[in-house]
Design an enzyme around this catalytic site. Structure first.
Site, PDB file in Angstrom:
ATOM      1  CB  SER A 705      -1.027  -0.127   1.211  1.00  0.00           C
ATOM      2  OG  SER A 705      -0.507   0.252   2.374  1.00  0.00           O
ATOM      3  CE  LYS A 748      -3.084   1.433   5.355  1.00  0.00           C
ATOM      4  NZ  LYS A 748      -3.004   0.921   3.955  1.00  0.00           N
TER       5      LYS A 748
END
Ligand code: ADP
Length: 847
Positions: A705, A748
């Site tokens: 990611s 996140k």
């Protein structure tokens, strides 16, 4: 007739020969011999046909099955066969009487049986010298000793030997009847004179005496040992009868009490029967038996278990809601889900559905919510941590035969709470290990948790099925990935994503602060925290998804306040003995109330640990803020790119996992393509190395990611355009610059929010995950959903520095005279000035 013929004629005579494995036949001595080998039986049959005479010879080599001439002794005995009995197994038992010794001259034929050419030997000559007399005396003497010491000699043989007067015969008889080796016996047989025969026997007897002496010594020692044991047994028996006597005198013993306990424990009939049987067995055991205490411990465990004890538990949904709200702020969805679960239980009576599994970072209230559920239901609470459990026996217990065996943790827990319907929390179920050698704890857990089979959970120690179906199991985990799939299937996952600043503030006000003050001995009004002060602790001293650090830090402040109070109280006590008026006292109390301001925090907790806002950092070339997902929630991390003279290598550092390294290479290739398209020619790479570094050692770094962020860092470096510091990004990259979906969005985004970032760039495919993000964070942040790197670059790179860099690039291009670089003035060619990557410095500025 045959014998006569044998002795009369001259020269060697042929005669069937039988080899003997373990004995020697002596002249004038009758012995039983068993013949097994086919060849030997044939030889015997042949001998029987011709006057019942055979020759017998000892083998040198006991193991030879078909001995050759070399494996046989040279002196044989011609013998008369007195009796022959065929045995059932095919062997033949015969009684032979030796007649005379004979030399084997040669083996005349080997098939179908041995035939030897024999030459008669004269009898051992005997001249009755004094030495012979003495030897005879010695042999007799030693023989007597040997018999006295236990040598096995038939009584009639004994009489014969004691009365023999002929020296050679005496030697032969003793040799034939005592245990001597074949070689020793053969020596006696072969000796030429009687004297020599006696000497050989004497030596063998000597050895025998020594052996017997040693054996009797060993026996004596063992005998002493045996005596001691008998004595002990006797004493213990006596002790037991004394105990019995005392028992009858003193009424019921403790054993009877155990029996009542077993009877009252409410065991199911089969189990009770078994328990009482064990009890009877125990009663019958002698008091010194080591097994006694094992059985006793076992029975105590059985009687301690809550076989039929339940807490009265009425599910009142309204009350449960009240309790859950009282104990916890926020967690709206989680509470709602739990209430649904309880409502179903109320309707159905017993829950036969999935097991609850709370998943989330540490300190988000998983354990304490479990306690709350127990309180809401009026049940007991028990918690077991499974972190690091690798042994099936920890869940299911050890078998009773194992020394120091105990039941498994589940049964132990139930014995502890003493009811069969507690709320049973299994913490850290994602940390259960497996070890091939020690069984599979996960499968034992499955058996305990699975409502289909847990009404008869088998613990190895109990050896009796226990009904776990009334237990309300709740499991917790930090992540789902490591939970064995079979277990995960049976669980209903409830996520605890972590808290926003607003939520933390509320939790601190309503729960953490009152608790911290109470724990540190402060009166409820003794200390007041300004909102800004709590926010300062949240923003500058903690960066976590949960509230553990916050709780610790608030407690630390309270502790320091309490300490000061105590010190001041001491001095005040000395000074103010006269001031007793109520009015003044109350004023003093009010003045004593401590107000904690945001500006005081550093005084209590030292310098800030985190800068509370990324916004205040300066934009830089080649440094991008990425987002990571960890077990402890989300986190931000900086990705740095730098260029230096070299050979066109890509250097990756920062403990990157395999997937992340591959992702970095993909980002690198993409950046090169883009650069080349924009006229940054390849020569650039040939004389420089590119270094990608991801600091923050504590964060585990793997997964794809960070792709977008790494590509952005590289392109920023190559173009000289700065990256905005108030932006962060997450997303996988393909070689052609497409942005692919990633996981952990909620955590996140919360991490970005905590760090004071304003804009989050993420793949368009992740748009759907935004609904899960708490509203407060969603409102505060701007989201940019992208499909391609182009969109990332236009959102993340600043332009101001770009122009300057472009100019620098143009100058550089001119200098090196690269045509391609000149073609495009808009995109910068490599700039020689390399901005030093800087780490985020903690800023002391507070909101
Ligand atoms: P976990 O089990 O998730 O690691 P804990 O249940 O041990 O976390 O929570 C840590 C501390 O935070 C506990 O003292 C708990 O009471 C408190 N806490 C966490 N979340 C909340 C909340 N929503 N409301 C009140 N207190 C909370």
């Amino acid at each position: 007739a045959v014998l006569k013929q044998f002795f009369s004629g001259k020269g060697a005579k042929r005669m069937p020969l039988i080899p003997l494995r373990d004995t020697v036949v002596f002249p004038r001595v009758a012995v039983p011999v068993i013949v097994r080998r086919d060849k030997s039986i044939k030889a015997l049959e042949e001998g029987m046909k011709h006057g019942k005479i055979v020759a017998l010879v000892a083998q040198h080599d006991e193991n030879a099955t078909d001995p050759s001439a070399g494996q046989l002794h040279k002196v044989a005995t011609v013998a008369h066969v007195r009796e022959v009995v065929k045995q059932e197994d095919g062997s033949v038992r015969m009684l032979v009487e030796g007649v005379a010794r004979a030399h084997i001259k040669e083996i005349a034929s080997k098939e179908p049986y041995l035939v030897a050419r024999l030459e008669p030997m004269p009898d051992a000559s005997a001249n009755k010298s004094e030495r012979t007399e003495a030897l005879m005396f010695s042999v007799l003497n030693q023989f007597r000793r040997v018999v006295n010491m236990g040598a096995n000699v038939p009584f009639d043989v004994l009489l014969v030997i004691l009365n023999v007067t002929e020296p050679a015969l005496m030697a032969d008889l003793v040799a034939a009847n005592l245990e001597m080796t074949v070689d020793e016996k053969q020596d006696v047989l072969e000796a030429e004179t009687a004297e020599k025969k006696l000497e050989a026997v004497n030596a063998a007897l000597n050895r025998q005496v020594k052996l017997l002496q040693m054996a009797s010594k060993i026996q004596a020692d063992t005998g002493k040992e045996l005596d001691k044991m008998q004595r002990e047994v006797f004493l213990r028996e006596q002790m037991k009868s004394i105990e019995k006597e005392l028992d009858t005198l003193g009424g019921k013993g403790s054993e009877d009490e155990l029996k009542t306990r077993i009877e009252k424990a409410g065991l199911p009939p089969a189990a009770k029967e078994k328990a009482l049987k064990e009890y009877d067995r125990m009663k019958a055991m002698p008091s010194f038996s080591p097994e006694l205490s094992y059985v006793r411990t076992y029975l105590e465990w059985l009687s301690d278990l809550p076989w039929d004890k339940k807490d009265e538990s009425n599910v009142d949904i309204a009350l449960a809601r009240k309790v859950l709200d009282e104990d916890h702020d926020g967690l709206v969805k989680v509470k709602e889900r739990i209430l649904e679960y309880l409502a179903v239980q109320k309707l159905v009576g017993k829950i036969r559905g999935p097991i609850l599994c709370f998943v989330g970072p540490p300190g988000t209230g998983k354990t304490s919510l479990g306690k709350s559920i127990a309180r809401a239901l009026g049940r007991k609470f028990h918690r077991v941590s499974l972190g690091g459990v690798r042994d099936e026996a920890e869940i299911r217990g050890h078998r009773r035969t194992y020394v120091g065996a105990l039941p498994g943790r589940i049964i132990q827990g139930l014995a502890g709470v003493k009811t069969k319907n507690p709320v049973f929390m299994l913490d850290e179920i994602d940390k259960v290990g497996t070890d091939v050698l020690r069984g599979d704890p996960a499968s034992a857990l499955l058996e305990a948790l699975d409502p289909e089979q847990n009404n008869a959970f088998s613990d190895h120690y109990l050896e009796l099925p226990f009904d776990l179906s009334d237990v309300l199991f709740v499991t917790t985990a930090n992540m789902l990935d490591t939970i064995p799939p079979a277990l995960r299937d049976r669980m209903e996952v409830i996520e605890f994503p972590g808290y926003t600043e607003e939520e933390k503030l509320k939790i601190a006000r309503h729960h953490l602060l009152p608790k911290a003050m109470k724990d540190n001995g402060l009166a409820p009004r003794a200390c007041v925290f300004e909102d800004a002060a709590v926010r300062a602790v949240i923003g500058s001293y903690t960066r976590e998804a949960g509230v553990r650090d916050l709780e610790r830090n608030l407690a630390a402040i309270c502790r320091k306040v309490a300490k000061r109070e105590a010190e001041e109280g001491d001095t005040k006590g000395e000074r103010g003995k006269g001031r007793k008026s109520g009015k003044r006292g109350s004023k003093v109390a009010k003045r004593d109330q401590v107000v904690i301001l945001a500006t005081d925090i550093a005084k209590y907790l030292g310098p800030a640990k985190f800068s509370d806002s990324m916004k205040e950092e300066k934009d830089e070339v080649g440094a991008v803020t990425g987002l990571a997902w960890t077990e402890a929630g989300g986190d931000i991390l900086t990705i740095e790119a730098a260029r230096m003279p070299g050979k066109g290598e890509l250097i990756l550092t920062g403990h990157l996992g395999q997937v992340m390294q591959e992702s970095a290479r993909a980002a690198y290739s993409y950046a090169r393509t883009v650069a080349a398209e924009n006229g940054v020619i390849d020569a650039f790479y040939k004389d420089s190395d590119i270094h990608l570094h991801v600091p923050s050692g504590a964060i585990p770094k793997d997964g794809p990611s960070a792709g977008l962020a790494m590509a952005t860092a590289l392109i920023s470096l190559l173009t000289g355009r700065k990256v905005r510091k108030d932006i962060c990004m997450t997303g996988e990259i393909t070689l052609r610059g497409k942005a692919l979906e990633i996981g952990g969005v909620k955590e996140k985004v919360l991490a970005a929010h905590r760090a004071g970032i304003t804009t989050v760039i993420m793949p368009a495919a992740n748009k759907k995950d935004i609904v899960d993000v708490p509203r407060e964070a969603r409102r505060a942040l701007t989201f940019v959903f992208v499909k391609h790197m182009d969109e990332v670059l236009s959102a993340a790179l600043t332009d101001g520095a770009g122009a300057k860099a472009a100019a620098a690039g143009a100058r550089a291009a001119k200098k090196t005279g690269k045509k391609a670089a000149r073609r495009s003035r808009k995109t910068a060619s490599p700039i020689k000035r390399k901005p030093a990557p800087r780490r985020a410095k903690p800023s002391k500025k507070r909101r």
